[in-house]
Scaffold this active site. Structure first.
Site, PDB file in Angstrom:
ATOM      1  N   CYS A 382       0.891  -1.275  -0.091  1.00 34.46           N
ATOM      2  CA  CYS A 382      -0.086   0.237   0.039  1.00 34.46           C
ATOM      3  C   CYS A 382       0.739   1.073   0.000  1.00 34.46           C
ATOM      4  O   CYS A 382       1.761   1.455   1.050  1.00 34.46           O
ATOM      5  CB  CYS A 382      -0.949   0.145   1.213  1.00 34.46           C
ATOM      6  SG  CYS A 382      -1.768   1.560   1.722  1.00 34.46           S
ATOM      7  N   CYS A 385       0.420   3.423   3.265  1.00 38.48           N
ATOM      8  CA  CYS A 385       1.242   2.968   4.450  1.00 38.48           C
ATOM      9  C   CYS A 385       2.689   3.152   4.123  1.00 38.48           C
ATOM     10  O   CYS A 385       3.076   3.633   5.315  1.00 38.48           O
ATOM     11  CB  CYS A 385       1.025   1.420   4.252  1.00 38.48           C
ATOM     12  SG  CYS A 385      -0.657   0.779   4.503  1.00 38.48           S
TER      13      CYS A 385
END
Length: 462
Positions: A382, A385
Site C-alpha cells: 500500500c 502505508c
C-alpha cells in the site's frame, strides 16, 4: 505466353525459317508483326505492358529479356505496402534514459497527426509545453466527465489561450449517464466503488476517442502510484485500448515523463512560467472529478486525494487499468525470486512490535492491559502505508520511554476479512489505539498521519 513455347522447339524454328525465306518481307514489317502478335486482348493489361514493349529493339535475345522484365502491378503494389513492425520494448529500452523532450519529439515525429496528448487539467500541461518546445504540430484531447471542478474548466480555457490551441473534448454518452443516475443516484460511487461511474463517464468516452488515433501521450509517472505505475515504460503497446486499425496491439502509448519525479515536473512548470490549475495552491495534487478529489493532507501520498474511501489498490479509474496486476503477480514492494513473490516489509524497526494473528486477537480481547497500545493495520504494497512509514517510525521512537507500546499488524491477504470484521479495518492504513483500562479499541479518525497529529491522538487517550 505462346511465343515462349515456340522458341524452345527446333522443328518449329525450321518451319519458321522456311516461312520467312519464302516471303520477301522487310525488316521493318517483320518487327511490326512480332509486336502485334503479342498484344494482350485485355485493355487494362495493354496499358500496363505498353511501356515494356515500347522500348524493344530487334535482337536475338529480346524475348527472354521481355519475359524477365514484366512485373505484375498488383504484386508490386502489395510488396510496397509491407511495413516494418516496430519493436516497442526495444525502443523503450533505448529511450529509458532519454529526456521527456526527446521522447516527446520521437512520438510526434513517428505518428504525426495520428497521435494526441491526453490532458487532464493537472500537471499534464507539462506535456503540452514539451510538445510546443519540439516545434512540431500536436493535438490535445481531454475527457469532460461533467463532474469536474469549476477551476479545472477555467484552466482548460486558460491553456487554450496560452498555447493558441483547441482542446478536443470528449463527453460521456448522455443515455448511459442518465441510466446510471436514475438507477443509483448521483453519488453511488461512495457506496459501491467508483469503477462503474468511471466506466460510464471516462473509460467508454476515452475508448471512442482513441479509436481515431494510432497512439496517445499520457502524463503517467512511476512515483505517482507505486502500487500500479512503478513499472510503466516510456513507450508501450497499449494493453487495454485499441487504435484506428482495431485489435490488440493497434494503439501505442507514450509516457514521456514516466521516469521524472513530481518535484522535477513542478520545477519545470515554474521555470517555463506556464499556467497551472489553481486547485494546486489549495492542496490538490492529483486532480480528477470534484466529488472524488480532495486536498492531500500531511503525511499522505499524492494519490490518496483520489477516491479516499477505498483501499489503495483501487486508485486507478480504468484509463490505465493495464497497470494493475493480479494479486498473484508482482505488486508494489514485491520482487520475484525463482518464480516466488517475496514482499519487502515496512515499519521495520526495533521500536515497533510485529503482531501476528494470535497476538492481535489477545490484545483485542483484553479488558485491562499493562500498557496502552498503538497499532497500525497495514499492507506492505500500500503506497499510503509506505507514505506514513517514516512518521510512524519517528512516533515509535518518541514513545519508547512513555509507556505506550507501538505495534503493527499486516492485515491484507488471508487476514483481511478478520481485520474488517474484528478490527474496524476500512482501508489501509487503519490506526487503532488500545487504552489501558478499556477493552474497546479506538480508531484514529483523521487522515493526517504526520508525527504531531498522531502524537496528539495518543496524548488525548493515554
Amino acid at each position: 505466353m505462346a511465343f515462349a513455347a515456340t522458341s524452345s522447339s527446333s522443328s518449329s524454328s525450321s518451319s519458321f525459317s522456311t516461312s520467312f525465306s519464302s516471303r520477301s518481307i522487310s525488316s521493318k514489317e517483320f518487327k511490326g508483326q512480332q509486336i502485334c502478335s503479342f498484344r494482350p486482348t485485355n485493355t487494362s493489361r495493354r496499358r500496363s505492358l505498353k511501356p515494356v514493349f515500347a522500348d524493344l529493339k530487334r535482337n536475338d535475345s529480346f524475348v527472354p529479356a521481355a519475359a524477365t522484365s514484366i512485373v505484375i502491378p498488383e504484386v508490386q503494389e502489395k510488396v510496397e505496402k509491407v511495413e516494418k513492425v516496430e519493436d516497442y520494448e526495444k525502443l523503450a529500452k533505448q529511450l529509458e534514459h532519454a529526456s521527456p523532450l526527446e521522447i516527446m519529439d520521437k512520438a510526434l515525429e513517428k505518428f504525426g497527426n495520428e497521435i494526441a496528448i491526453a490532458f487532464s487539467g493537472a500537471e499534464d500541461v507539462a506535456l503540452i509545453e514539451y510538445a510546443k518546445l519540439t516545434g512540431r504540430p500536436f493535438r490535445v484531447f481531454s475527457l469532460d466527465t461533467g463532474r469536474l471542478n469549476p477551476e479545472t474548466y477555467k484552466f482548460f480555457d486558460t491553456v487554450e489561450k496560452h498555447y493558441g490551441i483547441r482542446i478536443e473534448y470528449t463527453f460521456p454518452d448522455a443515455v448511459e449517464v442518465q441510466g446510471l443516475v436514475r438507477t443509483k443516484g448521483l453519488f453511488s460511487f461512495y457506496e459501491d466503488g467508483h469503477q462503474e461511474c468511471c466506466r460510464v463517464r471516462k473509460v467508454r468516452p476515452l475508448r471512442r476517442a482513441l479509436k481515431g488515433l494510432r497512439a496517445w501521450i499520457t502524463g503517467q509517472r512511476k512515483d505517482q502510484s507505486p502500487g500500479t505505475r512503478a513499472e510503466i515504460p516510456v513507450v508501450q503497446v497499449d494493453p487495454s485500448f485499441e487504435g484506428t486499425e482495431g485489435g490488440p496491439g493497434s494503439l501505442i502509448k507514450w509516457n514521456p515523463v514516466a521516469n521524472v519525479d513530481g518535484v522535477d515536473i513542478w520545477n519545470f512548470l515554474r521555470a517555463m512560467n506556464v499556467p497551472v490549475n489553481s486547485l494546486h495552491s489549495q492542496g490538490y495534487v492529483s486532480i480528477g472529478c470534484e466529488p472524488c478529489t480532495r486536498p492531500v493532507l500531511p503525511g499522505q501520498h499524492e494519490r490518496e486525494g483520489r477516491w479516499w474511501w477505498e483501499d489503495a489498490k483501487a486508485k486507478e479509474c480504468g484509463l490505465h487499468k493495464g497497470n494493475i496486476k493480479e494479486e498473484g503477480g508482482q505488486v508494489n514492494g514485491a520482487a520475484h525470486t525463482n518464480g516466488a513473490v517475496v514482499e519487502a516489509d515496512i515499519f521495520e524497526t526495533q521500536s515497533i512490535v510485529a503482531l501476528n494473528r494470535m497476538g492481535i486477537e489477545n490484545l483485542a480481547k483484553m479488558e485491562t492491559r499493562r500498557e496502552p497500545w498503538l497499532v497500525v493495520l497495514y499492507a506492505p504494497w500500500c503506497q499510503f502505508c509506505q507514505a506514513m512509514e517514516s512518521s510512524y517510525i519517528e512516533l515509535a521512537d518518541k514513545l519508547k520511554e512513555s509507556g505506550v507500546k507501538v505495534g503493527k499488524f499486516r492485515a491484507d491477504g488471508d487476514q483481511k476479512a478478520f481485520a474488517q470484521q474484528e478490527l474496524q479495518l476500512g482501508s489501509f492504513p487503519t490506526i487503532l489505539f488500545f487504552p489501558k483500562h478499556s477493552s474497546q479499541a479506538i480508531k484514529y479518525p483523521s487522515e493526517k498521519r504526520d508525527v504531531d497529529s498522531l502524537m496528539a491522538f495518543v496524548n488525548a487517550l493515554r
